[in-house]
Design a protein around this motif. Sequence first.
Motif, PDB file in Angstrom:
ATOM      1  N   GLY A  95       7.137  36.246  56.416  1.00 18.03           N
ATOM      2  CA  GLY A  95       8.228  35.948  57.757  1.00 18.03           C
ATOM      3  C   GLY A  95       9.710  34.990  56.295  1.00 18.03           C
ATOM      4  N   LEU A  96       8.590  33.910  55.857  1.00 19.62           N
ATOM      5  CA  LEU A  96       9.314  32.882  55.052  1.00 19.62           C
ATOM      6  C   LEU A  96       9.772  33.698  53.938  1.00 19.62           C
ATOM      7  N   THR A  97       9.029  34.776  53.032  1.00 20.00           N
ATOM      8  CA  THR A  97       8.457  34.767  52.112  1.00 20.00           C
ATOM      9  C   THR A  97      10.085  35.743  52.404  1.00 20.00           C
ATOM     10  N   LEU A  98      10.437  37.114  52.788  1.00 17.61           N
ATOM     11  CA  LEU A  98      11.253  37.803  53.143  1.00 17.61           C
ATOM     12  C   LEU A  98      12.691  37.103  53.593  1.00 17.61           C
ATOM     13  N   TYR A  99      13.001  35.886  54.298  1.00 21.58           N
ATOM     14  CA  TYR A  99      13.675  35.360  54.365  1.00 21.58           C
ATOM     15  C   TYR A  99      13.699  34.549  53.054  1.00 21.58           C
ATOM     16  N   PHE A 100      13.574  34.178  52.559  1.00 27.54           N
ATOM     17  CA  PHE A 100      13.990  33.250  51.374  1.00 27.54           C
ATOM     18  C   PHE A 100      14.241  34.233  50.361  1.00 27.54           C
ATOM     19  N   TRP A 101      14.048  35.338  50.042  1.00 31.50           N
ATOM     20  CA  TRP A 101      14.710  36.485  48.719  1.00 31.50           C
ATOM     21  C   TRP A 101      16.183  36.962  49.684  1.00 31.50           C
ATOM     22  N   GLY A 102      15.922  36.936  50.920  1.00 32.47           N
ATOM     23  CA  GLY A 102      17.423  37.663  51.559  1.00 32.47           C
ATOM     24  C   GLY A 102      18.472  36.562  50.932  1.00 32.47           C
ATOM     25  N   PHE A 103      17.881  35.600  51.951  1.00 36.43           N
ATOM     26  CA  PHE A 103      18.936  34.479  51.323  1.00 36.43           C
ATOM     27  C   PHE A 103      19.076  34.267  49.627  1.00 36.43           C
ATOM     28  N   THR A 104      18.395  33.869  49.069  1.00 34.85           N
ATOM     29  CA  THR A 104      18.052  33.708  47.326  1.00 34.85           C
ATOM     30  C   THR A 104      19.419  34.746  47.342  1.00 34.85           C
ATOM     31  N   VAL A 105      18.581  36.557  46.944  1.00 35.00           N
ATOM     32  CA  VAL A 105      19.431  37.810  46.255  1.00 35.00           C
ATOM     33  C   VAL A 105      20.772  37.214  46.601  1.00 35.00           C
ATOM     34  N   LEU A 106      21.418  37.309  48.097  1.00 34.82           N
ATOM     35  CA  LEU A 106      22.684  37.166  48.702  1.00 34.82           C
ATOM     36  C   LEU A 106      23.246  35.791  47.791  1.00 34.82           C
ATOM     37  N   MET A 107      22.601  35.147  48.052  1.00 38.45           N
ATOM     38  CA  MET A 107      23.192  33.877  47.144  1.00 38.45           C
ATOM     39  C   MET A 107      23.938  33.901  45.651  1.00 38.45           C
ATOM     40  N   PHE A 108      23.162  34.659  45.008  1.00 36.32           N
ATOM     41  CA  PHE A 108      22.903  34.767  43.742  1.00 36.32           C
ATOM     42  C   PHE A 108      24.506  35.630  43.564  1.00 36.32           C
ATOM     43  N   LEU A 109      23.632  37.144  44.622  1.00 40.91           N
ATOM     44  CA  LEU A 109      25.328  38.091  44.058  1.00 40.91           C
ATOM     45  C   LEU A 109      26.626  37.589  44.657  1.00 40.91           C
ATOM     46  N   ILE A 110      26.875  36.442  45.068  1.00 36.80           N
ATOM     47  CA  ILE A 110      28.172  35.876  45.725  1.00 36.80           C
ATOM     48  C   ILE A 110      28.266  34.704  44.145  1.00 36.80           C
ATOM     49  N   GLY A 111      27.302  34.299  43.713  1.00 36.41           N
ATOM     50  CA  GLY A 111      27.445  33.360  42.938  1.00 36.41           C
ATOM     51  C   GLY A 111      28.427  33.649  42.628  1.00 36.41           C
ATOM     52  N   THR A 112      27.508  34.910  41.534  1.00 35.56           N
ATOM     53  CA  THR A 112      27.570  35.810  41.050  1.00 35.56           C
ATOM     54  C   THR A 112      29.102  36.053  40.335  1.00 35.56           C
ATOM     55  N   ARG A 113      29.820  36.228  42.022  1.00 39.26           N
ATOM     56  CA  ARG A 113      31.169  37.484  41.602  1.00 39.26           C
ATOM     57  C   ARG A 113      32.057  36.066  41.874  1.00 39.26           C
ATOM     58  N   ILE A 114      31.540  35.368  42.569  1.00 45.61           N
ATOM     59  CA  ILE A 114      33.162  33.922  42.278  1.00 45.61           C
ATOM     60  C   ILE A 114      32.921  33.669  41.354  1.00 45.61           C
ATOM     61  N   PHE A 115      32.286  33.608  40.131  1.00 44.19           N
ATOM     62  CA  PHE A 115      32.013  33.470  38.998  1.00 44.19           C
ATOM     63  C   PHE A 115      33.006  34.121  38.017  1.00 44.19           C
ATOM     64  N   ARG A 116      32.538  35.767  38.079  1.00 46.72           N
ATOM     65  CA  ARG A 116      33.192  36.332  37.827  1.00 46.72           C
ATOM     66  C   ARG A 116      35.170  36.875  38.275  1.00 46.72           C
ATOM     67  N   ARG A 117      35.142  36.550  38.957  1.00 43.11           N
ATOM     68  CA  ARG A 117      36.658  36.281  39.947  1.00 43.11           C
ATOM     69  C   ARG A 117      37.072  35.238  39.070  1.00 43.11           C
ATOM     70  N   LEU A 118      36.566  33.888  38.818  1.00 42.69           N
ATOM     71  CA  LEU A 118      37.604  32.764  38.527  1.00 42.69           C
ATOM     72  C   LEU A 118      37.093  32.570  37.299  1.00 42.69           C
ATOM     73  N   ARG A 119      36.351  33.084  36.049  1.00 42.42           N
ATOM     74  CA  ARG A 119      36.681  32.861  35.064  1.00 42.42           C
ATOM     75  C   ARG A 119      37.680  32.716  33.661  1.00 42.42           C
ATOM     76  N   ILE A 120      38.786  33.893  34.624  1.00 40.83           N
ATOM     77  CA  ILE A 120      39.700  34.219  33.648  1.00 40.83           C
ATOM     78  C   ILE A 120      40.489  33.385  33.723  1.00 40.83           C
ATOM     79  N   HIS A 121      40.608  32.451  34.173  1.00 46.55           N
ATOM     80  CA  HIS A 121      41.548  30.966  35.041  1.00 46.55           C
ATOM     81  C   HIS A 121      40.629  29.754  34.085  1.00 46.55           C
ATOM     82  N   PHE A 122      38.795  30.291  33.554  1.00 53.93           N
ATOM     83  CA  PHE A 122      38.045  28.867  33.483  1.00 53.93           C
ATOM     84  C   PHE A 122      39.091  28.169  32.012  1.00 53.93           C
ATOM     85  N   ALA A 123      39.348  29.051  30.808  1.00 48.27           N
ATOM     86  CA  ALA A 123      40.229  28.251  29.666  1.00 48.27           C
ATOM     87  C   ALA A 123      41.014  27.266  30.214  1.00 48.27           C
ATOM     88  N   ASP A 124      42.239  28.037  30.625  1.00 46.63           N
ATOM     89  CA  ASP A 124      43.288  27.648  31.347  1.00 46.63           C
ATOM     90  C   ASP A 124      43.039  26.267  32.015  1.00 46.63           C
TER      91      ASP A 124
END
Length: 265
Positions: A234-263
């Motif tokens: 139970g804990l293993t499935l919850y952890f990996w569900g949360f972690t994969v979701l967090m990784f997908l959200i984190g990388t998506r936010i990064f990709r969306r904002l990266r074009i503005h980083f240099a400016d």
Amino acid sequence: MLKNLVTERKLIRTLAKNDFKTKFAGSYLGIVWALVQPIVTVLVYWFVFQVGLKQTDTSAYHGYPFILWMLAGLVPWFYFQEAMTGGTNVLMEYSYLVKKVVFKIEILPMVKAVSALFIHTFFVCVAVVLYSCYGKFPGVYGLQILYYSFCMFVLASGICYAASAVAVFFRDLLQIVNIILQVGVWATPIMWDLQSIGLPGIVAKIFKLNPMYYIVYGYRDALINKVWFWERPGLTLYFWGFTVLMFLIGTRIFRRLRIHFADVL
């Protein structure tokens, strides 16, 4: 992004090594300072709880001395704390690379996550040696530390992608992350045992929603409880569900904002 992380793995490793070395460049003791602060923290907690508060009942810690029980929780927390503080600030720290058009900036948060692994490896070795000195060698169950370290690496990386991207536009985020980490070390059952204090069921379940709960108790399962990770499905499935979701959200936010980083930088 994952493809770039794989193809640039040698560059990530090189930058991580340089990051670890330059952090203490110019000081007389060098990388020794990377070891001093965590060791002092462990000694302070040990003195407060075992000497000051008389936490000497080994039955509450499965027959293990309190220092060993606590160390199993602090070792992963030190890594998570280092990866989060460094990862949140990584784009500001390496702003000269962010401004280079040809540089793949998506590898920078991963650099901090890898850099923090160097000192983490040292403390894992210290913990195993200390357990052995007490006659508590973890045996084959200790191999799970590799699995739980990988879990923590993926979790920290996903959060760092989101935090580093947002921090470029909201510089106060680093201070907020530091405060969250100060609270988190107590909200995560590191110096206290969730099972032995008799919390109501709903409160205990809320504490278990913290993904670091899975990591901390995973290290204790590997070093103390002698329990395999698949015995907690139970804990293993919850952890990996949360972690994969967090990784997908984190990388998506990064990709969306990266074009503005240099400016902005």
